[in-house]
Design a protein around this motif. Structure first.
Motif, mmCIF file in Angstrom:
data_model
loop_
_atom_site.group_PDB
_atom_site.id
_atom_site.type_symbol
_atom_site.label_atom_id
_atom_site.label_comp_id
_atom_site.label_asym_id
_atom_site.label_seq_id
_atom_site.Cartn_x
_atom_site.Cartn_y
_atom_site.Cartn_z
ATOM 1 N N LYS A 132 70.316 41.863 -7.996
ATOM 2 C CA LYS A 132 70.268 40.660 -6.532
ATOM 3 C C LYS A 132 68.230 40.911 -7.174
ATOM 4 C CE LYS A 132 72.925 43.647 -3.387
ATOM 5 N NZ LYS A 132 73.786 44.606 -2.394
ATOM 6 N N LEU A 133 67.948 41.678 -7.378
ATOM 7 C CA LEU A 133 66.583 41.483 -8.100
ATOM 8 C C LEU A 133 66.110 40.382 -8.713
ATOM 9 C CD1 LEU A 133 63.098 41.905 -7.751
ATOM 10 C CD2 LEU A 133 63.712 43.520 -8.749
ATOM 11 N N ALA A 134 66.963 40.107 -9.793
ATOM 12 C CA ALA A 134 67.222 38.702 -10.675
ATOM 13 C C ALA A 134 67.367 38.079 -9.955
ATOM 14 C CB ALA A 134 67.805 39.330 -11.936
ATOM 15 N N LEU A 135 68.851 37.716 -8.851
ATOM 16 C CA LEU A 135 68.333 36.340 -8.223
ATOM 17 C C LEU A 135 67.358 35.907 -6.825
ATOM 18 C CD1 LEU A 135 72.126 36.965 -6.671
ATOM 19 C CD2 LEU A 135 71.115 35.664 -8.711
ATOM 20 N N ALA A 136 66.756 36.911 -6.163
ATOM 21 C CA ALA A 136 65.362 37.101 -6.026
ATOM 22 C C ALA A 136 64.201 36.377 -6.342
ATOM 23 C CB ALA A 136 65.027 38.339 -5.070
ATOM 24 N N GLU A 137 64.207 36.667 -7.651
ATOM 25 C CA GLU A 137 62.977 35.772 -9.027
ATOM 26 C C GLU A 137 63.836 34.477 -9.095
ATOM 27 O OE1 GLU A 137 59.950 37.285 -11.238
ATOM 28 O OE2 GLU A 137 60.125 37.309 -8.723
ATOM 29 N N MET A 138 64.907 34.967 -9.076
ATOM 30 C CA MET A 138 65.088 32.988 -9.828
ATOM 31 C C MET A 138 65.056 32.380 -8.293
ATOM 32 S SD MET A 138 69.033 33.788 -11.304
ATOM 33 C CE MET A 138 69.221 32.328 -12.277
ATOM 34 N N ARG A 139 65.030 33.104 -7.001
ATOM 35 C CA ARG A 139 65.082 31.726 -5.878
ATOM 36 C C ARG A 139 63.567 31.635 -6.042
ATOM 37 N NH1 ARG A 139 62.093 30.142 -1.887
ATOM 38 N NH2 ARG A 139 62.890 30.266 0.074
ATOM 39 N N ARG A 140 62.578 32.801 -6.368
ATOM 40 C CA ARG A 140 60.932 32.800 -6.322
ATOM 41 C C ARG A 140 60.610 30.935 -6.843
ATOM 42 N NH1 ARG A 140 56.776 33.845 -8.922
ATOM 43 N NH2 ARG A 140 58.188 34.786 -10.223
ATOM 44 N N VAL A 141 61.146 31.990 -8.546
ATOM 45 C CA VAL A 141 60.674 29.951 -9.256
ATOM 46 C C VAL A 141 60.990 28.765 -9.263
ATOM 47 C CG1 VAL A 141 60.012 32.195 -10.112
ATOM 48 C CG2 VAL A 141 62.050 31.076 -11.022
ATOM 49 N N THR A 142 62.327 28.955 -7.842
ATOM 50 C CA THR A 142 62.912 27.392 -8.132
ATOM 51 C C THR A 142 62.577 26.442 -6.630
ATOM 52 O OG1 THR A 142 64.402 28.572 -8.548
ATOM 53 C CG2 THR A 142 65.478 26.465 -7.424
ATOM 54 N N LYS A 143 62.038 25.340 -7.053
ATOM 55 C CA LYS A 143 61.597 24.601 -5.690
ATOM 56 C C LYS A 143 62.774 24.077 -4.916
ATOM 57 C CE LYS A 143 59.686 21.609 -8.843
ATOM 58 N NZ LYS A 143 59.268 20.330 -10.173
ATOM 59 N N PRO A 144 61.738 24.710 -3.697
ATOM 60 C CA PRO A 144 62.452 23.138 -2.411
ATOM 61 C C PRO A 144 63.117 22.745 -2.754
ATOM 62 C CG PRO A 144 59.920 23.995 -1.330
ATOM 63 C CD PRO A 144 60.502 24.076 -3.696
ATOM 64 N N GLY A 145 64.406 23.123 -2.094
ATOM 65 C CA GLY A 145 65.225 21.870 -2.473
ATOM 66 C C GLY A 145 66.253 22.390 -4.064
ATOM 67 N N GLY A 146 66.056 22.923 -4.856
ATOM 68 C CA GLY A 146 66.388 23.137 -5.862
ATOM 69 C C GLY A 146 67.406 23.880 -5.715
ATOM 70 N N ARG A 147 68.215 24.104 -6.899
ATOM 71 C CA ARG A 147 69.433 24.723 -7.231
ATOM 72 C C ARG A 147 69.284 25.761 -8.316
ATOM 73 N NH1 ARG A 147 68.859 20.067 -10.120
ATOM 74 N NH2 ARG A 147 69.446 19.581 -11.437
ATOM 75 N N ILE A 148 70.582 26.696 -8.392
ATOM 76 C CA ILE A 148 71.343 27.950 -8.634
ATOM 77 C C ILE A 148 72.867 27.461 -9.102
ATOM 78 C CG2 ILE A 148 71.711 29.610 -7.026
ATOM 79 C CD1 ILE A 148 70.465 31.215 -8.863
ATOM 80 N N VAL A 149 72.717 27.819 -10.424
ATOM 81 C CA VAL A 149 74.228 27.905 -10.814
ATOM 82 C C VAL A 149 74.021 29.014 -11.584
ATOM 83 C CG1 VAL A 149 76.011 27.385 -12.407
ATOM 84 C CG2 VAL A 149 74.440 25.260 -10.821
ATOM 85 N N VAL A 150 75.005 30.415 -11.321
ATOM 86 C CA VAL A 150 75.691 31.160 -12.020
ATOM 87 C C VAL A 150 76.972 31.425 -12.322
ATOM 88 C CG1 VAL A 150 75.889 33.780 -11.894
ATOM 89 C CG2 VAL A 150 73.750 32.920 -10.019
ATOM 90 N N SER A 151 77.169 31.551 -13.646
ATOM 91 C CA SER A 151 78.334 31.237 -13.956
ATOM 92 C C SER A 151 78.455 32.576 -15.213
ATOM 93 C CB SER A 151 78.260 30.632 -16.154
ATOM 94 O OG SER A 151 79.832 30.375 -16.082
ATOM 95 N N GLU A 152 79.743 33.721 -14.885
ATOM 96 C CA GLU A 152 80.166 34.877 -14.902
ATOM 97 C C GLU A 152 81.456 35.392 -14.388
ATOM 98 O OE1 GLU A 152 79.312 37.661 -16.154
ATOM 99 O OE2 GLU A 152 77.699 37.823 -15.560
ATOM 100 N N PHE A 153 81.780 36.582 -15.440
ATOM 101 C CA PHE A 153 82.946 36.922 -15.460
ATOM 102 C C PHE A 153 83.618 37.196 -13.834
ATOM 103 C CE2 PHE A 153 82.415 37.696 -19.828
ATOM 104 C CZ PHE A 153 83.415 37.078 -20.315
ATOM 105 N N SER A 154 84.495 37.004 -13.484
ATOM 106 C CA SER A 154 85.203 37.312 -11.927
ATOM 107 C C SER A 154 86.351 38.396 -11.573
ATOM 108 C CB SER A 154 84.786 36.740 -11.097
ATOM 109 O OG SER A 154 84.532 36.938 -9.496
ATOM 110 N N THR A 155 86.938 38.389 -10.970
ATOM 111 C CA THR A 155 88.145 38.531 -9.832
ATOM 112 C C THR A 155 89.055 37.537 -10.365
ATOM 113 O OG1 THR A 155 87.278 40.079 -8.482
ATOM 114 C CG2 THR A 155 89.576 39.655 -8.180
ATOM 115 N N VAL A 156 90.199 37.789 -11.260
ATOM 116 C CA VAL A 156 91.519 36.978 -10.931
ATOM 117 C C VAL A 156 92.643 37.134 -9.583
ATOM 118 C CG1 VAL A 156 93.798 36.543 -12.710
ATOM 119 C CG2 VAL A 156 91.382 37.396 -13.294
#
Length: 236
Positions: A132-156
């Motif tokens: 969660k802290l990593a996501l908050a940091e990624m949010r901090r360094v991303t410009k307004p209007g910018g985007r995040i993409v997370v590719s991760e293993f998940s639930t089948v």
């Protein structure tokens, strides 16, 4: 040699990735039964890197995804906390002027607020002790209007696929690992972290909690992996 576990102590996890760096991508392609290149393609399409944009690739590993974003014309910062992974990335892609390799911690990103047009992390968030802290940091360094993409293993999500997947992970994957990996213990950790990782709606909620809006997710391979995408509010 100390095995990384679900405590995800940074020193242990980074040391583990140091050990597997040389054959990391090949091993993943084999263990995913050829699905990993498809997942990389879908991640590339989701990020939609444009010429001149600044893209931060967190937990970039050997720079495989970073190179694809650079091909699309972006200026890519490939960050990882494993020196071994970064060394392998530089060996493979050090001649690409579109990629800058940086050693750093996903929970303490060494960049100013609003630096990047897009931030992304591929199959790395699960290895962070404080995701969660990593996501908050990624949010901090991303410009307004910018985007995040997370590719991760998940639930089948498909019951039939889930049965086959569980059998593969519990019985067949360990056999394959012994054949193709120099560090089978690292892939025991992989299995453990996938089992313990939250489902798609939970990760979506984490992204919203970090301050991203318009959060959506899409399953890959019936939910074996999933792509989550969100945006920083324009007025942020």
């Amino acid at each position: 040699m100390t095995k990384a576990d679900l405590e995800k102590r940074p020193s242990q996890v980074s040391a583990m990735f140091d050990r597997v760096s040389t054959h990391y991508d090949r091993t993943n392609d084999v263990l995913s039964l050829g699905a990993a290149p498809l997942w990389r393609r879908q991640t590339r399409l989701a990020v939609k890197a444009r010429p001149g944009e600044r893209v931060l690739d967190v937990a970039a590993g050997t720079g495989t995804m970073s190179a694809l974003f650079a091909e699309d014309g972006a200026k890519v910062t490939a960050l990882d906390f494993s020196h071994g992974m970064l060394e392998e990335g530089v060996r493979r892609h050090g001649g690409d002027a579109g990629i800058t390799f940086v050693h750093g911690d996903a929970t303490q990103l060494p960049f100013e607020d609003g630096t990047f047009d897009a931030t992304t992390i591929s199959f790395g968030l699960r290895n962070v002790q404080q995701p969660k802290l990593a996501l908050a940091e990624m949010r901090r360094v991303t410009k307004p209007g910018g985007r995040i993409v997370v590719s991760e293993f998940s639930t089948v999500t498909n019951p039939v696929v889930r049965v086959g997947y569980d059998v593969y992970m519990a019985t067949l994957m360990p056999l394959v690992v012994r054949l193709v990996s120099s560090d089978p213990e690292a892939y025991e950790y992989l299995h453990e972290t996938i089992q313990a990782w939250p489902d798609q709606p939970t990760l979506a909620a984490w992204l919203r909690g970090a301050g991203f809006e318009r959060v959506k997710y899409r399953n890959l391979s019936s939910g074996i992996a999933a792509l989550h995408k969100g945006f920083v509010p324009t007025g942020a």
